[in-house]
Design a protein around this motif. Structure first.
Motif, PDB file in Angstrom:
ATOM      1  N   ASP A 209      38.235  35.726  34.555  1.00 22.64           N
ATOM      2  CA  ASP A 209      39.649  35.484  34.818  1.00 22.64           C
ATOM      3  C   ASP A 209      40.426  35.789  33.542  1.00 22.64           C
ATOM      4  OD1 ASP A 209      42.217  34.218  34.908  1.00 22.64           O
ATOM      5  OD2 ASP A 209      41.510  33.020  36.587  1.00 22.64           O
ATOM      6  N   PRO A 210      41.201  36.881  33.531  1.00 25.89           N
ATOM      7  CA  PRO A 210      41.929  37.251  32.312  1.00 25.89           C
ATOM      8  C   PRO A 210      42.872  36.150  31.819  1.00 25.89           C
ATOM      9  CG  PRO A 210      42.084  38.993  33.957  1.00 25.89           C
ATOM     10  CD  PRO A 210      41.441  37.816  34.620  1.00 25.89           C
TER      11      PRO A 210
ATOM     12  N   VAL B 285      49.137  39.335  30.337  1.00 24.59           N
ATOM     13  CA  VAL B 285      49.960  40.497  30.644  1.00 24.59           C
ATOM     14  C   VAL B 285      49.082  41.612  31.190  1.00 24.59           C
ATOM     15  CG1 VAL B 285      51.439  42.282  29.637  1.00 24.59           C
ATOM     16  CG2 VAL B 285      51.694  39.896  28.926  1.00 24.59           C
ATOM     17  N   GLN B 286      49.484  42.134  32.337  1.00 20.21           N
ATOM     18  CA  GLN B 286      48.807  43.292  32.934  1.00 20.21           C
ATOM     19  C   GLN B 286      49.879  44.341  33.197  1.00 20.21           C
ATOM     20  OE1 GLN B 286      45.788  42.583  35.961  1.00 20.21           O
ATOM     21  NE2 GLN B 286      46.674  44.200  37.174  1.00 20.21           N
TER      22      GLN B 286
ATOM     23  N   LEU C 161      46.785  54.193  33.705  1.00 18.82           N
ATOM     24  CA  LEU C 161      45.958  53.279  32.924  1.00 18.82           C
ATOM     25  C   LEU C 161      46.272  51.848  33.339  1.00 18.82           C
ATOM     26  CD1 LEU C 161      46.624  54.753  29.345  1.00 18.82           C
ATOM     27  CD2 LEU C 161      44.950  55.517  31.038  1.00 18.82           C
ATOM     28  N   LYS C 162      45.234  51.069  33.537  1.00 17.63           N
ATOM     29  CA  LYS C 162      45.418  49.636  33.756  1.00 17.63           C
ATOM     30  C   LYS C 162      45.143  48.960  32.423  1.00 17.63           C
ATOM     31  CE  LYS C 162      43.480  45.691  36.238  1.00 17.63           C
ATOM     32  NZ  LYS C 162      42.405  45.288  37.161  1.00 17.63           N
ATOM     33  N   CYS C 163      46.134  48.263  31.917  1.00 18.65           N
ATOM     34  CA  CYS C 163      46.025  47.633  30.605  1.00 18.65           C
ATOM     35  C   CYS C 163      46.165  46.123  30.734  1.00 18.65           C
ATOM     36  CB  CYS C 163      47.128  48.145  29.674  1.00 18.65           C
ATOM     37  SG  CYS C 163      47.208  49.938  29.522  1.00 18.65           S
TER      38      CYS C 163
ATOM     39  N   LEU D   8      55.121  46.534  34.648  1.00 23.22           N
ATOM     40  CA  LEU D   8      54.543  45.225  34.386  1.00 23.22           C
ATOM     41  C   LEU D   8      54.162  44.573  35.708  1.00 23.22           C
ATOM     42  CD1 LEU D   8      54.012  42.903  32.305  1.00 23.22           C
ATOM     43  CD2 LEU D   8      56.347  42.148  32.790  1.00 23.22           C
ATOM     44  N   VAL D   9      52.958  44.074  35.792  1.00 19.38           N
ATOM     45  CA  VAL D   9      52.512  43.389  37.005  1.00 19.38           C
ATOM     46  C   VAL D   9      53.144  42.003  37.037  1.00 19.38           C
ATOM     47  CG1 VAL D   9      50.512  42.431  38.225  1.00 19.38           C
ATOM     48  CG2 VAL D   9      50.340  44.671  37.109  1.00 19.38           C
TER      49      VAL D   9
END
Length: 162
Positions: A60-61, A68-69, A111-113, A142-143
């Motif tokens: 879980d990030p 932030v994703q 890119l997914k960051c 921004l997600v």
């Protein structure tokens, strides 16, 4: 890559392992309806054939401080194979980039960051990504929230490759 022909048991093994890669071989064998020794042999063959690339924990990030994703859409100045490969090599060295996909159309890569916070992502964006050679432009999104994050493939046990 994967050249072994899959039978029903192999497909069930893959579906079960995709759902829970930590289960014991004995439990896996029970779920797919065979004994443990042939089950282990089948898993090894599936690994060697490339169907199973690895085993990972689903972290879980947010719990780890990565709140932030961001999706970054990157357009390159030049798209020669050498330039594409150079960009991909650079991307693999950036820890904040978790996924990189080459696309067709106006955008060359998405890119997914993930980052701990917006200043960290902004630093990466300005000091690394937009400053990289051959990068013509970067658009970011921004997600706000995720509705689905399902790893793997939609692989029901009855699936057969046609």
């Amino acid at each position: 890559m994967a050249s072994t022909k899959l039978d029903e048991i192999d497909r069930r093994i893959l579906a079960e392992l995709q759902g829970d890669g930590r289960m014991t071989n004995v439990e896996l064998a029970r779920r797919v309806g065979i004994s443990a020794p042939p089950c282990l042999r089948r898993v090894r063959v599936l690994e060697e054939a490339g169907y199973i690339r690895g085993y990972h924990a689903d972290l879980d990030p947010g719990c780890l401080g990565f709140d932030v994703q961001v999706f970054a859409m990157v357009r390159l100045q030049n798209q020669s194979e050498r330039d594409l490969a150079t960009f991909e090599e650079r991307v693999r060295a950036w820890p904040l980039v978790r996924e990189c996909h080459m696309l067709n159309g106006e955008i060359d890569f998405i890119l997914k960051c993930v980052a701990p916070d917006l200043p960290s992502f902004q630093h990466f964006l300005t000091e690394s990504l937009t400053a990289a050679p051959n990068v013509a432009s970067v658009k970011t999104s921004l997600v706000i929230r995720g509705a689905k994050d399902e790893p793997g493939v939609p692989f029901p046990a009855g699936y057969s490759k046609r």
